[in-house]
Design a protein around this motif. Structure first.
Motif, mmCIF file in Angstrom:
data_model
loop_
_atom_site.group_PDB
_atom_site.id
_atom_site.type_symbol
_atom_site.label_atom_id
_atom_site.label_comp_id
_atom_site.label_asym_id
_atom_site.label_seq_id
_atom_site.Cartn_x
_atom_site.Cartn_y
_atom_site.Cartn_z
ATOM 1 N N LEU A 420 0.655 -1.388 0.066
ATOM 2 C CA LEU A 420 0.140 0.031 -0.024
ATOM 3 C C LEU A 420 0.899 1.303 0.250
ATOM 4 O O LEU A 420 1.866 1.217 0.783
ATOM 5 N N PRO A 421 0.438 2.385 -0.805
ATOM 6 C CA PRO A 421 1.255 3.611 -0.715
ATOM 7 C C PRO A 421 1.283 4.053 0.865
ATOM 8 O O PRO A 421 0.432 3.982 1.576
ATOM 9 N N LEU A 422 2.571 4.431 1.026
ATOM 10 C CA LEU A 422 2.865 4.846 2.554
ATOM 11 C C LEU A 422 2.006 6.065 2.992
ATOM 12 O O LEU A 422 1.515 6.233 4.112
ATOM 13 N N GLU A 423 1.502 7.015 2.047
ATOM 14 C CA GLU A 423 0.627 7.934 2.318
ATOM 15 C C GLU A 423 -0.760 7.734 2.553
ATOM 16 O O GLU A 423 -1.535 8.418 3.303
ATOM 17 N N SER A 424 -1.023 6.283 2.259
ATOM 18 C CA SER A 424 -2.454 5.935 2.682
ATOM 19 C C SER A 424 -2.530 5.213 3.784
ATOM 20 O O SER A 424 -3.618 4.846 4.265
ATOM 21 N N LEU A 425 -1.534 4.870 4.273
ATOM 22 C CA LEU A 425 -1.641 4.019 5.577
ATOM 23 C C LEU A 425 -2.329 5.030 6.995
ATOM 24 O O LEU A 425 -2.104 5.987 6.974
ATOM 25 N N GLN A 426 -3.025 4.209 7.673
ATOM 26 C CA GLN A 426 -3.924 4.773 8.913
ATOM 27 C C GLN A 426 -3.666 4.058 10.013
ATOM 28 O O GLN A 426 -4.376 4.405 11.136
ATOM 29 N N LEU A 447 -13.056 -4.959 0.054
ATOM 30 C CA LEU A 447 -13.153 -6.123 -0.810
ATOM 31 C C LEU A 447 -13.506 -5.881 -2.277
ATOM 32 O O LEU A 447 -13.996 -4.712 -2.586
ATOM 33 N N PRO A 448 -13.128 -6.754 -3.182
ATOM 34 C CA PRO A 448 -13.343 -6.635 -4.464
ATOM 35 C C PRO A 448 -14.557 -7.411 -4.704
ATOM 36 O O PRO A 448 -14.760 -8.701 -4.567
ATOM 37 N N TRP A 449 -15.563 -6.657 -5.279
ATOM 38 C CA TRP A 449 -16.893 -7.719 -5.712
ATOM 39 C C TRP A 449 -17.054 -7.698 -7.214
ATOM 40 O O TRP A 449 -17.412 -8.999 -7.494
ATOM 41 N N ASN A 450 -16.791 -6.759 -7.971
ATOM 42 C CA ASN A 450 -16.889 -6.790 -9.505
ATOM 43 C C ASN A 450 -15.730 -6.459 -10.112
ATOM 44 O O ASN A 450 -15.358 -5.292 -9.955
ATOM 45 N N SER A 451 -15.019 -7.312 -10.922
ATOM 46 C CA SER A 451 -13.844 -6.816 -11.380
ATOM 47 C C SER A 451 -13.773 -5.628 -12.522
ATOM 48 O O SER A 451 -13.003 -5.183 -12.804
ATOM 49 N N THR A 452 -15.082 -5.427 -13.207
ATOM 50 C CA THR A 452 -15.284 -4.458 -14.412
ATOM 51 C C THR A 452 -15.977 -3.083 -13.682
ATOM 52 O O THR A 452 -16.073 -2.294 -14.403
ATOM 53 N N GLU A 453 -16.373 -3.431 -12.662
ATOM 54 C CA GLU A 453 -17.058 -1.951 -12.126
ATOM 55 C C GLU A 453 -15.923 -1.029 -11.392
ATOM 56 O O GLU A 453 -14.990 -1.499 -10.799
ATOM 57 N N TRP A 463 -11.468 4.000 1.277
ATOM 58 C CA TRP A 463 -10.636 4.648 2.141
ATOM 59 C C TRP A 463 -9.313 4.043 2.322
ATOM 60 O O TRP A 463 -8.335 4.845 2.756
ATOM 61 N N LEU A 464 -8.963 2.873 1.832
ATOM 62 C CA LEU A 464 -7.798 2.234 1.536
ATOM 63 C C LEU A 464 -7.711 1.661 0.362
ATOM 64 O O LEU A 464 -8.667 1.233 -0.384
ATOM 65 N N PRO A 465 -6.618 1.907 -0.524
ATOM 66 C CA PRO A 465 -6.605 1.719 -2.179
ATOM 67 C C PRO A 465 -6.701 0.204 -2.429
ATOM 68 O O PRO A 465 -5.805 -0.450 -1.624
ATOM 69 N N GLN A 466 -7.289 -0.212 -3.460
ATOM 70 C CA GLN A 466 -7.303 -1.358 -3.715
ATOM 71 C C GLN A 466 -6.287 -1.798 -4.789
ATOM 72 O O GLN A 466 -6.145 -1.131 -5.751
ATOM 73 N N PRO A 467 -5.287 -2.883 -4.482
ATOM 74 C CA PRO A 467 -4.324 -2.956 -5.370
ATOM 75 C C PRO A 467 -4.743 -3.469 -6.791
ATOM 76 O O PRO A 467 -5.965 -4.266 -6.706
ATOM 77 N N GLY A 468 -4.132 -3.369 -7.778
ATOM 78 C CA GLY A 468 -4.772 -3.494 -9.090
ATOM 79 C C GLY A 468 -4.909 -5.225 -9.167
ATOM 80 O O GLY A 468 -6.119 -5.640 -9.926
ATOM 81 N N TRP A 469 -4.252 -5.991 -8.553
ATOM 82 C CA TRP A 469 -4.273 -7.379 -8.556
ATOM 83 C C TRP A 469 -5.599 -7.815 -7.906
ATOM 84 O O TRP A 469 -6.354 -9.070 -7.977
ATOM 85 N N PHE A 470 -6.233 -7.098 -7.121
ATOM 86 C CA PHE A 470 -7.563 -7.344 -6.618
ATOM 87 C C PHE A 470 -8.494 -7.827 -7.418
ATOM 88 O O PHE A 470 -9.365 -8.571 -7.175
ATOM 89 N N ALA A 471 -8.553 -7.175 -8.699
ATOM 90 C CA ALA A 471 -9.642 -7.646 -9.546
ATOM 91 C C ALA A 471 -9.652 -8.821 -10.089
ATOM 92 O O ALA A 471 -10.701 -9.604 -10.356
ATOM 93 N N THR A 472 -8.573 -9.665 -10.202
ATOM 94 C CA THR A 472 -8.477 -11.136 -10.497
ATOM 95 C C THR A 472 -8.937 -11.861 -9.482
ATOM 96 O O THR A 472 -9.159 -13.145 -9.530
ATOM 97 N N HIS A 473 -9.260 -11.217 -8.195
ATOM 98 C CA HIS A 473 -9.965 -12.227 -7.194
ATOM 99 C C HIS A 473 -11.304 -11.671 -6.960
ATOM 100 O O HIS A 473 -11.805 -12.155 -5.723
#
Length: 570
Positions: A420-426, A447-453, A463-473
C-alpha cells in the motif's frame, strides 16, 4: 461423488442445531464493516452494505457474522476507539439500519455477533471529556486511570509501561480547572493509542454501564459478543507501579501487573449473569492472548464468557506434527472447560494466512513486519504455494469439531496488500513506531466484488486503495467457476454441515510423518499432506469417496498431492 454446492439449510430445517448451542460448531464470518461493502458511495463500508450482501453470505454457507466495531469513532484505531457504545457511527448508518441488518441476517438463518471493546473507550467518549474537565481525584477521573507523574514536577510518566502501538502507555494532560488550570497535570493510562484511554474496571459504575450496553444490543437481537482484549481489563495499580518493560504476560498465576489477572473473571461472571437473562442465552467469545493454556480455560468456562479464541494454529508452522499436537491439546482444553474449541487463521489484526504461508518457512512475526516494510518484496514469497497451503490448512480446520472463524476475503483467496502507498496508511502502529512498523492496514483493504466496475464494486472510492491485482480475485471472477477459491469455500462449508457430529475425533495412524489423518465419529475422514511431494494414500481409503479436496479433486487411487487436504465420505 463429486464435490458440489448444497444450498444453505433453511431456518425451519428440523435438522438445525438446537438454538441454545448453535455456537459450539458454528462457522463464523468476520466482517470489518468499513471494508466490506459501501452502499452510500462515500468510500466507507456501512451497515446497509452488509445487508445488501446478505444473499452472498447465505450462499457462502456460514452460520453467523461477527461485526468489528460499527460504533461512533474518530477511527484512531479503526473503530476500536469507541465514542458511544450504544449507537452506530453515522457514516456507517443508523440504529434502524442496524435493526434491518439483524432482521435480514436472521431471515437468512445467520446469527449476529457484535464486537464489544471494554478495555478502553475513545478520548471523545463523554466520560473522558468529563474527566478532562474535572479535578484530580474526582469521580469523573475515577472511571479511568489518572495518576500524578514522577520526578520533581510530575514531568515523568508514572511507570515505564509501553503502548502496544509503540511509545509510552501514558499521556500527560493539561489541567483545565482549579489553581493549576493551563498547566501540565496528571497522566492517563492507554495500553493502545493515546486516543484510547483505559477504563478503570475497579469502578462499579464502569461495570454496570457495560451491563447496560450488553442488554442494549441483546434487546436489539444480537446473538452474542466478541470481547476485545478480554484479558486486560484489570490492572494492578497499587503504588509504586511495578516495572514492566514489555507487554508480554510474565507470570501464569493470575498476578501479572497488566494482563490475565484473576479478578477479571469476577467481571465476566457478571457478564454471564446478564447474558443468561435471554432465551437462548447470548454467547460470548474472549479475545485473550494468554500464553498459558490452563489460564485460557478460565475465560471459556460456562460461568464466564463461555468460549475463548485460541490462536495456536494461526501462529503454528505448516507442519503435520505441530497441527496434530495443537488440535489434541485444544480439544482436551475444550472438554475440560465445557466449551467448544475455536479455530482461526486470519483476522483484522494479522497478516492474511495466504501471505504468511507464501513466505519462507520460519518467517516469524518480526520477519513479517520487515516483509511488510519492504512492500512485500523481501523475502520473496511464493503466492501459489501460499494459497495452496492456505486452502489445505483451512479445509483441515473446517473438519475439526468446534467453531471456525473466517475473515472476510479469505474465501476469495486474498493476500495481504503489502505494498500500500505509505501516504495511505492509517494504522496507529505506523505513526507511533516512527514509521518502523506498518501495522494492519494490509489485511483491511476493501473487498473486490466486481472486476469490471469502478472501485471493483465496493462502492465509493475506498478508504484504503485496492491493489490492481484485487480485480483477479473479485467475486464475479470466481462465482460459479469450478476450482475457484470461492467455490472451494462454498463447497467445504456445505459439506461441513453434513460432517459435523459429536465434538470428537479419532486420530488415525499415518504411514508418513508429513500426513495428519483424523476420523469423525460418523465415519468422515480428513487427511492432509503437509509435505511438498505426493504421499501414499493410506490403505483402506477409496479415492472415489473424496468429496472435497483443497487442490481440486483428483482420482489418483494411490497418492495424495503435496500441501493438500482431502475430505473422504463414509
Amino acid at each position: 461423488m463429486d464435490s458440489q454446492f448444497s444450498p444453505p439449510r433453511p431456518a425451519d430445517d428440523p435438522g438445525a442445531r438446537p438454538r441454545a448451542d448453535w455456537w459450539r460448531q458454528a462457522a463464523v464470518y468476520q466482517i470489518y464493516p468499513r471494508s466490506f461493502a459501501d452502499a452510500t458511495g462515500d468510500g466507507l463500508g456501512d451497515l446497509p452494505g452488509v445487508t445488501s450482501r446478505m444473499g452472498y453470505l447465505s450462499e457462502l454457507g456460514i452460520d453467523a457474522i461477527w461485526l468489528s466495531p460499527f460504533y461512533p469513532s474518530a477511527l484512531a484505531d479503526g473503530g476500536y476507539d469507541v465514542d458511544d457504545y450504544r449507537n452506530v457511527d453515522p457514516r456507517l448508518g443508523t440504529l434502524e439500519d442496524f435493526d434491518a441488518m439483524v432482521a435480514a441476517a436472521h431471515a437468512a438463518n445467520i446469527k449476529v455477533i457484535a464486537d464489544v471493546v471494554p478495555n478502553h473507550s475513545s478520548n471523545r467518549h463523554e466520560w473522558f471529556t468529563a474527566a478532562l474537565a474535572a479535578a484530580p481525584g474526582s469521580p469523573e477521573r475515577a472511571r479511568y486511570h489518572f495518576l500524578d507523574g514522577l520526578g520533581e514536577n510530575g514531568e515523568l510518566p508514572p511507570s515505564d509501561w509501553p503502548s502496544h502501538f509503540g511509545g509510552p502507555a501514558w499521556t500527560r494532560i493539561t489541567e483545565s480547572t482549579g489553581e493549576n488550570a493551563g498547566a501540565p497535570g496528571q497522566w492517563y493510562l492507554h495500553l493502545f493509542a493515546s486516543e484510547q484511554p483505559d477504563l478503570n474496571w475497579d469502578n462499579p459504575e464502569v461495570r454496570e454501564d457495560f451491563h447496560t450496553t450488553l442488554r442494549f444490543w441483546a434487546d436489539r437481537g444480537v446473538d452474542g459478543f466478541r470481547v476485545d482484549v478480554a484479558h486486560a481489563l484489570v490492572k494492578d495499580m497499587s503504588l509504586p507501579l511495578r516495572s514492566k518493560p514489555s507487554l508480554e504476560i510474565t507470570v501464569d498465576d493470575g498476578t501479572d501487573a497488566l494482563f490475565d489477572r484473576d479478578e477479571v473473571h469476577e467481571i465476566f461472571a457478571g457478564w454471564r449473569s446478564v447474558l443468561n437473562e435471554y432465551d437462548p442465552p447470548r454467547i460470548a467469545v474472549a479475545e485473550a492472548w494468554v500464553p498459558f493454556t490452563h489460564r485460557r480455560l478460565l475465560y471459556a468456562r460456562p460461568t464466564g464468557l463461555g468460549q475463548a479464541f485460541n490462536f495456536d494454529l494461526l501462529q503454528a508452522p505448516f507442519a503435520a506434527g505441530e497441527f496434530r499436537n495443537i488440535v489434541a491439546r485444544c480439544l482436551s482444553e475444550a472438554e475440560t472447560s465445557g466449551a467448544s474449541s475455536t479455530w482461526v487463521f486470519s483476522n483484522h489484526d494479522v497478516v492474511r494466512h495466504a501471505s504468511r504461508y507464501s513466505l519462507p518457512d520460519g518467517t516469524d512475526a518480526a520477519a513479517q513486519d520487515a516483509w511488510l516494510l519492504s512492500g512485500g518484496r523481501e523475502p520473496a514469497g511464493d503466492p501459489e504455494r501460499g494459497l495452496r497451503r492456505a486452502r489445505a490448512a483451512t479445509l483441515f480446520m473446517l473438519g475439526l469439531p468446534g467453531s471456525a472463524y473466517l475473515y472476510q476475503g479469505e474465501e476469495l483467496g486474498l493476500f495481504e496488500a503489502a505494498d500500500l502507498p505509505l501516504e495511505s496508511l492509517q494504522d496507529p502502529t505506523w505513526f507511533r513506531t516512527g514509521r518502523k512498523a506498518k501495522g494492519r492496514d494490509g489485511c483491511r483493504v476493501p473487498l473486490p466484488w466486481n472486476s469490471t466496475e469502478e472501485h471493483l464494486g465496493f462502492g465509493g472510492s475506498p478508504w484504503l486503495p485496492q491493489p490492481g491485482w484485487f480485480a483477479t480475485h473479485a467475486v464475479d471472477t470466481q462465482d460459479g467457476v469450478a476450482g475457484s477459491t470461492l467455490e472451494f469455500y462454498r463447497s467445504a462449508l456445505a459439506w461441513r454441515r453434513k460432517l459435523q457430529t459429536t465434538e470428537a475425533l479419532q486420530w488415525v495412524s499415518a504411514p508418513d510423518a508429513t500426513l495428519a489423518h483424523y476420523r469423525r465419529p460418523n465415519g468422515w475422514e480428513v487427511l492432509t499432506n503437509f509435505g511438498t511431494t505426493p504421499a501414499d494414500l493410506p490403505a483402506g481409503l477409496d479415492a472415489a469417496r473424496i468429496v472435497v479436496a483443497s487442490g481440486g479433486i483428483t482420482r489418483d487411487p494411490a497418492h495424495i498431492p503435496g500441501e493438500t487436504t482431502l475430505w473422504i465420505a463414509p
